[in-house]
Design a protein around this motif. Structure first.
Motif, PDB file in Angstrom:
ATOM      1  N   SER A  33     -76.691 -77.582 -17.684  1.00 16.93           N
ATOM      2  CA  SER A  33     -76.903 -79.125 -18.039  1.00 16.93           C
ATOM      3  C   SER A  33     -76.304 -79.517 -19.265  1.00 16.93           C
ATOM      4  O   SER A  33     -75.958 -78.789 -19.994  1.00 16.93           O
ATOM      5  CB  SER A  33     -78.516 -79.173 -18.275  1.00 16.93           C
ATOM      6  OG  SER A  33     -78.657 -80.680 -18.541  1.00 16.93           O
TER       7      SER A  33
ATOM      8  N   ILE B 252     -74.633 -80.204 -22.748  1.00 10.63           N
ATOM      9  CA  ILE B 252     -73.666 -79.722 -23.608  1.00 10.63           C
ATOM     10  C   ILE B 252     -73.155 -78.403 -23.220  1.00 10.63           C
ATOM     11  O   ILE B 252     -71.971 -78.005 -23.185  1.00 10.63           O
ATOM     12  CB  ILE B 252     -74.221 -79.274 -24.894  1.00 10.63           C
ATOM     13  CG1 ILE B 252     -74.400 -80.837 -25.825  1.00 10.63           C
ATOM     14  CG2 ILE B 252     -73.269 -78.601 -25.832  1.00 10.63           C
ATOM     15  CD1 ILE B 252     -75.179 -80.894 -27.013  1.00 10.63           C
TER      16      ILE B 252
ATOM     17  N   TYR C 293     -88.834 -77.723 -33.359  1.00 13.78           N
ATOM     18  CA  TYR C 293     -87.364 -78.018 -33.107  1.00 13.78           C
ATOM     19  C   TYR C 293     -86.623 -77.870 -34.337  1.00 13.78           C
ATOM     20  O   TYR C 293     -85.711 -77.060 -34.517  1.00 13.78           O
ATOM     21  CB  TYR C 293     -87.284 -79.372 -32.478  1.00 13.78           C
ATOM     22  CG  TYR C 293     -85.808 -79.520 -32.007  1.00 13.78           C
ATOM     23  CD1 TYR C 293     -85.221 -78.902 -30.685  1.00 13.78           C
ATOM     24  CD2 TYR C 293     -84.842 -80.216 -32.878  1.00 13.78           C
ATOM     25  CE1 TYR C 293     -84.052 -79.026 -30.442  1.00 13.78           C
ATOM     26  CE2 TYR C 293     -83.787 -80.408 -32.236  1.00 13.78           C
ATOM     27  CZ  TYR C 293     -82.955 -79.886 -31.157  1.00 13.78           C
ATOM     28  OH  TYR C 293     -81.786 -79.800 -30.877  1.00 13.78           O
TER      29      TYR C 293
ATOM     30  N   LYS D 290     -83.959 -75.080 -35.358  1.00 21.68           N
ATOM     31  CA  LYS D 290     -82.647 -75.319 -35.629  1.00 21.68           C
ATOM     32  C   LYS D 290     -82.070 -74.898 -37.132  1.00 21.68           C
ATOM     33  O   LYS D 290     -80.997 -74.523 -37.333  1.00 21.68           O
ATOM     34  CB  LYS D 290     -82.380 -76.641 -35.142  1.00 21.68           C
ATOM     35  CG  LYS D 290     -82.355 -76.989 -33.652  1.00 21.68           C
ATOM     36  CD  LYS D 290     -81.291 -76.403 -32.945  1.00 21.68           C
ATOM     37  CE  LYS D 290     -81.327 -76.809 -31.747  1.00 21.68           C
ATOM     38  NZ  LYS D 290     -80.214 -75.972 -30.864  1.00 21.68           N
TER      39      LYS D 290
ATOM     40  N   ASP E 153     -78.240 -70.099 -16.971  1.00 24.03           N
ATOM     41  CA  ASP E 153     -79.238 -71.054 -17.238  1.00 24.03           C
ATOM     42  C   ASP E 153     -80.381 -70.534 -16.480  1.00 24.03           C
ATOM     43  O   ASP E 153     -80.534 -69.614 -15.517  1.00 24.03           O
ATOM     44  CB  ASP E 153     -78.720 -72.315 -16.598  1.00 24.03           C
ATOM     45  CG  ASP E 153     -79.703 -73.376 -17.266  1.00 24.03           C
ATOM     46  OD1 ASP E 153     -78.939 -74.140 -18.165  1.00 24.03           O
ATOM     47  OD2 ASP E 153     -80.767 -73.490 -17.154  1.00 24.03           O
TER      48      ASP E 153
ATOM     49  N   ILE F  74     -76.644 -86.728 -28.984  1.00 31.33           N
ATOM     50  CA  ILE F  74     -75.578 -86.613 -27.915  1.00 31.33           C
ATOM     51  C   ILE F  74     -76.494 -87.141 -26.501  1.00 31.33           C
ATOM     52  O   ILE F  74     -77.647 -86.573 -26.224  1.00 31.33           O
ATOM     53  CB  ILE F  74     -75.169 -85.114 -27.553  1.00 31.33           C
ATOM     54  CG1 ILE F  74     -74.821 -84.584 -28.886  1.00 31.33           C
ATOM     55  CG2 ILE F  74     -73.988 -85.102 -26.416  1.00 31.33           C
ATOM     56  CD1 ILE F  74     -73.623 -85.285 -29.550  1.00 31.33           C
TER      57      ILE F  74
ATOM     58  N   THR G 273     -77.598 -86.652 -23.237  1.00 35.13           N
ATOM     59  CA  THR G 273     -77.649 -85.733 -22.363  1.00 35.13           C
ATOM     60  C   THR G 273     -79.029 -85.621 -21.480  1.00 35.13           C
ATOM     61  O   THR G 273     -79.923 -86.498 -22.289  1.00 35.13           O
ATOM     62  CB  THR G 273     -77.633 -84.082 -22.873  1.00 35.13           C
ATOM     63  OG1 THR G 273     -78.700 -83.982 -23.594  1.00 35.13           O
ATOM     64  CG2 THR G 273     -76.316 -83.818 -23.653  1.00 35.13           C
TER      65      THR G 273
ATOM     66  N   GLY H 150     -74.969 -84.324 -33.340  1.00 36.19           N
ATOM     67  CA  GLY H 150     -75.928 -85.288 -33.756  1.00 36.19           C
ATOM     68  C   GLY H 150     -76.389 -85.756 -32.433  1.00 36.19           C
ATOM     69  O   GLY H 150     -76.809 -84.877 -31.489  1.00 36.19           O
TER      70      GLY H 150
ATOM     71  N   ASP I  19     -83.822 -66.272 -18.522  1.00 34.03           N
ATOM     72  CA  ASP I  19     -84.407 -66.821 -19.489  1.00 34.03           C
ATOM     73  C   ASP I  19     -83.819 -66.129 -20.727  1.00 34.03           C
ATOM     74  O   ASP I  19     -84.097 -64.731 -20.841  1.00 34.03           O
ATOM     75  CB  ASP I  19     -85.982 -66.750 -19.242  1.00 34.03           C
ATOM     76  CG  ASP I  19     -86.708 -67.242 -20.247  1.00 34.03           C
ATOM     77  OD1 ASP I  19     -86.214 -67.263 -21.491  1.00 34.03           O
ATOM     78  OD2 ASP I  19     -87.811 -67.340 -20.227  1.00 34.03           O
TER      79      ASP I  19
HETATM   80  N1  LIG Z   1     -78.526 -83.799 -26.850  1.00 37.75           N
HETATM   81  C1  LIG Z   1     -78.657 -83.601 -28.394  1.00 37.75           C
HETATM   82  O1  LIG Z   1     -78.685 -84.783 -28.834  1.00 37.75           O
HETATM   83  C2  LIG Z   1     -78.625 -82.431 -29.087  1.00 37.75           C
HETATM   84  C3  LIG Z   1     -78.583 -82.619 -30.431  1.00 37.75           C
HETATM   85  C4  LIG Z   1     -78.439 -81.629 -31.119  1.00 37.75           C
HETATM   86  C5  LIG Z   1     -78.477 -80.158 -30.476  1.00 37.75           C
HETATM   87  N2  LIG Z   1     -78.681 -80.210 -29.382  1.00 37.75           N
HETATM   88  C6  LIG Z   1     -78.683 -78.734 -28.568  1.00 37.75           C
HETATM   89  O2  LIG Z   1     -77.838 -78.721 -27.674  1.00 37.75           O
HETATM   90  C7  LIG Z   1     -78.016 -77.694 -26.832  1.00 37.75           C
HETATM   91  C8  LIG Z   1     -77.971 -78.045 -25.479  1.00 37.75           C
HETATM   92  O3  LIG Z   1     -78.779 -79.466 -25.336  1.00 37.75           O
HETATM   93  P1  LIG Z   1     -78.589 -80.361 -24.231  1.00 37.75           P
HETATM   94  O4  LIG Z   1     -78.758 -81.773 -24.806  1.00 37.75           O
HETATM   95  O5  LIG Z   1     -77.413 -80.280 -23.407  1.00 37.75           O
HETATM   96  O6  LIG Z   1     -79.898 -80.334 -23.347  1.00 37.75           O
HETATM   97  P2  LIG Z   1     -80.248 -80.081 -21.875  1.00 37.75           P
HETATM   98  O7  LIG Z   1     -81.644 -79.979 -21.716  1.00 37.75           O
HETATM   99  O8  LIG Z   1     -79.366 -80.996 -20.908  1.00 37.75           O
HETATM  100  O9  LIG Z   1     -79.627 -78.707 -21.462  1.00 37.75           O
HETATM  101  C9  LIG Z   1     -80.217 -77.408 -21.869  1.00 37.75           C
HETATM  102  C10 LIG Z   1     -80.255 -76.227 -20.962  1.00 37.75           C
HETATM  103  O10 LIG Z   1     -80.830 -75.241 -21.522  1.00 37.75           O
HETATM  104  C11 LIG Z   1     -81.557 -74.570 -20.287  1.00 37.75           C
HETATM  105  N3  LIG Z   1     -82.452 -73.650 -20.897  1.00 37.75           N
HETATM  106  C12 LIG Z   1     -83.621 -73.991 -21.435  1.00 37.75           C
HETATM  107  N4  LIG Z   1     -84.532 -72.999 -21.797  1.00 37.75           N
HETATM  108  C13 LIG Z   1     -83.655 -71.986 -21.611  1.00 37.75           C
HETATM  109  C14 LIG Z   1     -83.995 -70.493 -21.399  1.00 37.75           C
HETATM  110  N5  LIG Z   1     -85.180 -70.042 -21.869  1.00 37.75           N
HETATM  111  N6  LIG Z   1     -82.982 -69.510 -20.765  1.00 37.75           N
HETATM  112  C15 LIG Z   1     -81.922 -70.172 -20.278  1.00 37.75           C
HETATM  113  N7  LIG Z   1     -81.656 -71.350 -20.181  1.00 37.75           N
HETATM  114  C16 LIG Z   1     -82.488 -72.271 -20.701  1.00 37.75           C
HETATM  115  C17 LIG Z   1     -82.094 -75.916 -19.505  1.00 37.75           C
HETATM  116  O11 LIG Z   1     -82.443 -75.277 -18.196  1.00 37.75           O
HETATM  117  C18 LIG Z   1     -81.007 -76.739 -19.641  1.00 37.75           C
HETATM  118  O12 LIG Z   1     -79.805 -76.609 -18.485  1.00 37.75           O
HETATM  119  C19 LIG Z   1     -79.595 -77.405 -27.143  1.00 37.75           C
HETATM  120  O13 LIG Z   1     -79.682 -76.180 -27.935  1.00 37.75           O
HETATM  121  C20 LIG Z   1     -80.002 -78.574 -27.962  1.00 37.75           C
HETATM  122  O14 LIG Z   1     -81.027 -78.378 -28.969  1.00 37.75           O
HETATM  123  C21 LIG Z   1     -78.683 -81.176 -28.496  1.00 37.75           C
END
Ligand SMILES: NC(=O)c1ccc[n+]([C@@H]2O[C@H](COP(=O)([O-])OP(=O)(O)OC[C@H]3O[C@@H](n4cnc5c(N)ncnc54)[C@H](O)[C@@H]3O)[C@@H](O)[C@H]2O)c1
Length: 242
Positions: free
Chosen positions: A11, A13, A147, A151, A32, A180, A182, A178, A54
């Motif tokens: 999913s 990023i 969270y 982080k 994933d 994003i 998603t 920042g 996991d």
């Molecule tokens: N979207 C934002 O605005 C944003 C901002 C800053 C940081 N981030 C970070 O970027 C990363 C990706 O976030 P995203 O927005 O793409 O989120 P997302 O929810 O779209 O994707 C996260 C993915 O991680 C997988 N996942 C969750 N727990 C897991 C586990 N225990 N083992 C394996 N896979 C697991 C989920 O199934 C999912 O596919 C995360 O670390 C998030 O904290 C996101």
């Protein structure tokens, strides 16, 4: 050929990063906890495999690395995108939820980096590790203590690993996305008051897209960034400049 492993590749990023590394010709292991979504992403990449794991589970992390080495012959680049976020008032927040968030976001990043770095060290040709932190690695917001704590930990984990792994030629850097667009942020961005608050804090005035993070991950997993290690790279539309 570069062998890359991306966690959270089902999913957002992680999916964009897996596709970006695949587009440049890497063999990509898409990991994933949701194996179906990882498989969908892997299906769209020329040389890719999906693996269900996991990343908080040591045995599953070992299995994902063994599979990558068995099938693709090594390990060169890792991007740890797996993450979860649950909002909630600190006074009421469930300690079990706090532990799970730290376990996935921080301990999971450590286990992924540790297990993959062991292979890189044995290969003796260096490697690249990119941890996905957040603007919340440096800046807090109300209602997200678990969270934000996780982080903040990812940022210092990246710096610590950069020191420990530099003698092996393994470079470790942290990206700070920042806001994003998603699935993680879809509820926040659909709530007009929250979206307005988030965009007011983002000088560029829009959410980023996952490909804008993937591009920086590709740079940090290449020789183009050859003198960078232990760096924190915000990709945040200017959020952290205020
Ligand atoms: N979207 C934002 O605005 C944003 C901002 C800053 C940081 N981030 C970070 O970027 C990363 C990706 O976030 P995203 O927005 O793409 O989120 P997302 O929810 O779209 O994707 C996260 C993915 O991680 C997988 N996942 C969750 N727990 C897991 C586990 N225990 N083992 C394996 N896979 C697991 C989920 O199934 C999912 O596919 C995360 O670390 C998030 O904290 C996101």
């Amino acid at each position: 050929m570069t062998v890359s492993l991306v966690t959270g590749a089902g999913s957002g990023i992680g999916a964009a990063t897996a596709r970006r590394l695949g587009d440049r010709g890497d063999r990509v292991v898409c990991v994933d906890i949701d194996g179906d979504r990882a498989a969908e992403v892997a299906d769209g990449i020329e040389h890719a495999l999906a693996f269900t794991a996991d990343i908080t589970d040591e045995a599953q992390c070992d299995a994902m690395v063994s599979m990558a080495v068995d099938r693709f012959g090594g390990m060169d680049a890792v991007v740890t995108c797996a993450g979860i976020e649950t909002m909630g008032d600190s006074l009421e927040f469930d300690p079990a939820a706090f532990r799970r968030i730290v376990d996935v976001n921080l301990t999971g990043s450590f286990l992924t980096a540790q297990r993959t770095a062991r292979v890189m060290k044995a290969q003796g040709e260096g490697g690249w590790i990119v941890l996905i932190g957040s603007i919340n690695s440096q800046a807090a917001l109300p209602g997200a203590a678990a969270y934000i704590a996780s982080k903040g930990g990812v940022l210092m984990l990246g710096r610590a690993l950069a020191l420990d792994l530099a003698p092996h030629g393994i470079r470790v850097n942290v990206i700070g996305p920042g806001v994003i667009d998603t699935p993680m942020t879809s509820d926040s961005l659909a709530d007009s008051a929250r979206r307005e608050m988030l965009m007011e804090r983002t000088p560029l005035g829009r959410p980023g897209n996952p490909e804008e993070i993937a591009e920086v991950a590709a740079f940090l997993t290449s020789d183009a960034s050859s003198f960078m290690t232990g760096a924190f790279v915000p990709v945040d539309g200017g959020w952290l400049t205020r």
